[in-house]
Scaffold this motif. Structure first.
Motif, PDB file in Angstrom:
ATOM      1  N   UNK A 153       0.832  -1.206   0.000  1.00 41.74           N
ATOM      2  CA  UNK A 153       0.000   0.000   0.000  1.00 41.74           C
ATOM      3  C   UNK A 153       0.866   1.256   0.000  1.00 41.74           C
ATOM      4  N   UNK A 154       1.967   1.176   0.740  1.00 38.79           N
ATOM      5  CA  UNK A 154       2.863   2.325   0.822  1.00 38.79           C
ATOM      6  C   UNK A 154       3.438   2.625  -0.569  1.00 38.79           C
ATOM      7  N   UNK A 155       3.842   1.575  -1.270  1.00 34.37           N
ATOM      8  CA  UNK A 155       4.384   1.746  -2.624  1.00 34.37           C
ATOM      9  C   UNK A 155       3.310   2.304  -3.559  1.00 34.37           C
TER      10      UNK A 155
ATOM     11  N   UNK B 282       3.102   5.899  -2.897  1.00 31.74           N
ATOM     12  CA  UNK B 282       4.258   6.616  -3.446  1.00 31.74           C
ATOM     13  C   UNK B 282       4.118   6.767  -4.962  1.00 31.74           C
ATOM     14  N   UNK B 283       3.623   5.717  -5.612  1.00 30.68           N
ATOM     15  CA  UNK B 283       3.447   5.789  -7.073  1.00 30.68           C
ATOM     16  C   UNK B 283       2.377   6.815  -7.444  1.00 30.68           C
ATOM     17  N   UNK B 284       1.286   6.810  -6.679  1.00 26.41           N
ATOM     18  CA  UNK B 284       0.217   7.784  -6.957  1.00 26.41           C
ATOM     19  C   UNK B 284       0.737   9.206  -6.756  1.00 26.41           C
ATOM     20  N   UNK B 285       1.560   9.392  -5.713  1.00 26.52           N
ATOM     21  CA  UNK B 285       2.148  10.717  -5.468  1.00 26.52           C
ATOM     22  C   UNK B 285       3.095  11.114  -6.601  1.00 26.52           C
ATOM     23  N   UNK B 286       3.865  10.147  -7.089  1.00 25.55           N
ATOM     24  CA  UNK B 286       4.795  10.434  -8.188  1.00 25.55           C
ATOM     25  C   UNK B 286       4.016  10.837  -9.440  1.00 25.55           C
ATOM     26  N   UNK B 287       2.927  10.116  -9.708  1.00 27.95           N
ATOM     27  CA  UNK B 287       2.114  10.429 -10.893  1.00 27.95           C
ATOM     28  C   UNK B 287       1.517  11.837 -10.764  1.00 27.95           C
ATOM     29  N   UNK B 288       1.086  12.166  -9.560  1.00 26.33           N
ATOM     30  CA  UNK B 288       0.535  13.500  -9.315  1.00 26.33           C
ATOM     31  C   UNK B 288       1.639  14.551  -9.518  1.00 26.33           C
ATOM     32  N   UNK B 289       2.827  14.238  -9.013  1.00 24.24           N
ATOM     33  CA  UNK B 289       3.969  15.147  -9.191  1.00 24.24           C
ATOM     34  C   UNK B 289       4.277  15.373 -10.666  1.00 24.24           C
TER      35      UNK B 289
ATOM     36  N   UNK C 232       7.157   5.411 -11.716  1.00 22.82           N
ATOM     37  CA  UNK C 232       6.632   4.272 -10.950  1.00 22.82           C
ATOM     38  C   UNK C 232       7.601   3.093 -10.986  1.00 22.82           C
ATOM     39  N   UNK C 233       8.235   2.898 -12.133  1.00 26.68           N
ATOM     40  CA  UNK C 233       9.177   1.780 -12.256  1.00 26.68           C
ATOM     41  C   UNK C 233      10.421   2.030 -11.401  1.00 26.68           C
ATOM     42  N   UNK C 234      10.874   3.272 -11.354  1.00 26.85           N
ATOM     43  CA  UNK C 234      12.018   3.595 -10.476  1.00 26.85           C
ATOM     44  C   UNK C 234      11.631   3.279  -9.028  1.00 26.85           C
ATOM     45  N   UNK C 235      10.423   3.669  -8.629  1.00 20.48           N
ATOM     46  CA  UNK C 235       9.988   3.411  -7.244  1.00 20.48           C
ATOM     47  C   UNK C 235       9.930   1.913  -6.952  1.00 20.48           C
TER      48      UNK C 235
END
Ligand SMILES: [Zn+2]
Length: 533
Positions: free
Chosen positions: A24-26, A29-36, A445-448
């Motif tokens: 869930x944490x990942x 983080x991915x959703x935050x990255x996409x928003x960024x 997302x792939x980097x994360x």
């Protein structure tokens, strides 16, 4: 976008009820990255349009590299320059420790492909000048936006790891990546995420289709004489070039079907009344595997010796570029493809589709499907026996030295001939801007995934060591002292740069490059095209 919102709601619910699982944490983080990434859409557009307007050819990416490294430094990346003796090469890093994730993409353009973006027929900005007739202006902006989005999350969540960005200098000449590998630029890299413009979001694993190549120039030296007064006293280097060229055309019939070979005469002499003392011919020898590329180069070398014997001239040669056939990593490709499915294709506007269909019609394509609306499946290996040849990319050299994939992102129009003005039409329009944003999300997302799941990096190396390179080893075509051909394209840029400079994009004055050029989007022909006449 809907899927993101849903995903975030699920995450938000779980926050309220229980501690976040690693998964869930990942996802968060991915959703935050996409928003960024979405929040940096304006920056992406400015970078895409700026690099498009520079339109520089391989080895001469001076403005491009200056601009991109300035962006990276602004966001806290440390830049070193001049790798492998190539003035336009650089490496930008941020972070510390393992894993080291490298992000690369090409930055060079195509000769004679100057083109107004958003106009669905041939309409150069500067007649005869180079331009982005492949769409290489979009890849580094994608990587930069992805890297900044991930950097912010790494800082916030204290994730260890290093991000490294590097440019594919002179990809059209396949003249940098084998040198970068040779000189140890990637020695600490765990995974290389390369990205290249395409017309869908896709990634593949295993042996890729297409070819590898050696680019080699043969130079002959004879003796001048008065071409009419005493031609018997001259020895013509141009004769040697022509004999080698015609020899190759005869020999072509007896080469394997998977080969591709082509040449240009880079020096054909000075003037007709002087027997040409110097002349040169430049070949690309392409085949689908290393032994067959090597065999073709040996045929070329012999033929050049034969041409020198026939004309009593002296022959020298040098390698100007090389690309290994590509092999992509299974674990990384599968990881990336899951993110592709999450992100999905951009929403194209009617204007985007009208431009795409207008260009497909202009080029005489039998059908005009417009832009892709269905995301690609994970690409599978292309067995050698099915590979009928095609293009090359020196990412192949990197792919045989560390786990590597190529993300293709939808910043161009399907059905184009390539290496042509038509491939520049979408490259500074909303098609490219949206395609870059979608690609940057997948990349981030792939980097994360790779930063937070060490088992993926381990699995990638297991595939690399125990499957990919188990029986096939990398044998570079260049030696330790082969210089990078930094002289290439110099004269072309010297000829056109001043005219091109007038059209560099100024984001402080214009919202987009289309606005700066005063182009109505889309501009589609209303009269019959050249192909229809
Ligand atoms: Zn390319």
């Amino acid at each position: 976008m809907k899927r993101f919102v849903l995903g975030m709601m699920v995450v938000a619910l779980s926050i309220a009820t229980a501690p976040l699982s690693a998964q869930d944490k990942l996802a968060q983080q991915k959703a935050d990255a996409a928003k960024g990434v979405d929040e940096m859409a304006k920056l992406a557009q400015e970078m895409v349009d700026s690099v498009f307007s520079f339109g520089e050819l391989g080895m001469q990416e001076v403005e491009t590299s200056r601009y991109l490294t300035a962006q990276l430094e602004k966001f806290g990346f440390k830049v070193t320059r001049g790798q492998s003796g190539i003035p336009t090469a650089w490496v930008a890093t941020w972070g510390s420790g393992k894993p080291v994730i490298a992000l690369g993409s090409d930055i060079d353009g195509i000769p004679q492909s100057s083109q107004k973006p958003g106009v669905a027929y041939h309409d150069p900005i500067v007649e005869g000048a180079p331009g982005h007739g492949e769409g290489h202006n979009t890849g580094m902006p994608l990587n930069i936006v992805a890297a900044i989005a991930v950097k912010r999350i790494m800082e916030r969540d204290k994730l260890p790891g290093t991000l490294m960005l590097w440019p594919g200098v002179a990809e059209e000449l396949v003249a940098s990546k084998a040198w970068f590998v040779r000189d140890g630029m990637f020695k600490d890299v765990d995974v290389n995420l390369f990205t290249h413009v395409g017309n869908n979001l896709d990634v593949s694993w295993g042996q890729a289709g297409g070819t590898g190549l050696v680019s080699k120039e043969y130079t002959f030296e004879g003796e001048t004489a008065h071409s009419a007064g005493a031609p018997w006293r001259g020895r013509s280097a141009l004769d040697a070039v022509e004999l080698m060229s015609i020899g190759w055309q005869y020999r072509r019939e007896h080469l394997r079907l998977s080969q591709r070979s082509h040449s240009v005469i880079t020096n054909g002499g000075d003037q007709p009344n002087v027997v040409p003392r110097n002349a040169s011919i430049w070949f690309y020898f392409r085949e689908i595997d290393q032994p067959n590329i090597k065999a073709m180069v040996e045929i070329g070398d012999k033929m050049a010796e034969g041409a020198a014997l026939m004309t009593n001239t002296k022959m020298t040669s040098r390698i100007l570029g090389t690309a290994y056939p590509r092999h992509f990593n299974k674990v990384v490709a599968e990881t990336m493809h899951a993110n592709i499915k999450t992100v999905g294709l951009p929403t194209w506007s009617e204007a985007d589709q009208a431009l795409a269909k207008g260009l497909q019609k202009e080029l005489g394509n039998p059908t005009q499907p417009g832009l892709a609306v269905k995301v690609s499946e994970l690409g599978q290996p292309e067995p050698l026996e099915n590979n009928t040849g095609g293009g090359s990319d020196d990412i192949g050299d990197i792919s045989w030295n560390m786990p590597t994939v190529t993300l293709r992102y939808p910043a161009n129009i399907p059905g184009l001939p390539g290496h042509n003005w038509s491939s520049g039409i979408a490259s500074a329009t909303p098609i490219a801007h949206k395609g870059v944003v979608a690609g940057a999300k997948v990349q981030a997302m792939t980097i994360l995934d790779l930063l937070t799941k060490p088992e993926l990096v381990k699995g990638a190396w297991d595939y690399f060591n125990n499957v990919q390179t188990k029986d096939v080893k990398y044998i570079p075509f260049i030696s330790k002292d082969t210089p990078a051909p930094t002289h290439l394209n110099k004269a072309i840029l010297e000829k056109y740069r001043d005219q091109m400079r007038k059209f560099y994009y100024d984001p402080t004055k214009y919202p987009t490059y289309l606005d700066q050029l005063g182009i109505k989007y889309p501009t589609v022909r209303t009269t019959p095209s050249a192909q229809q006449q």
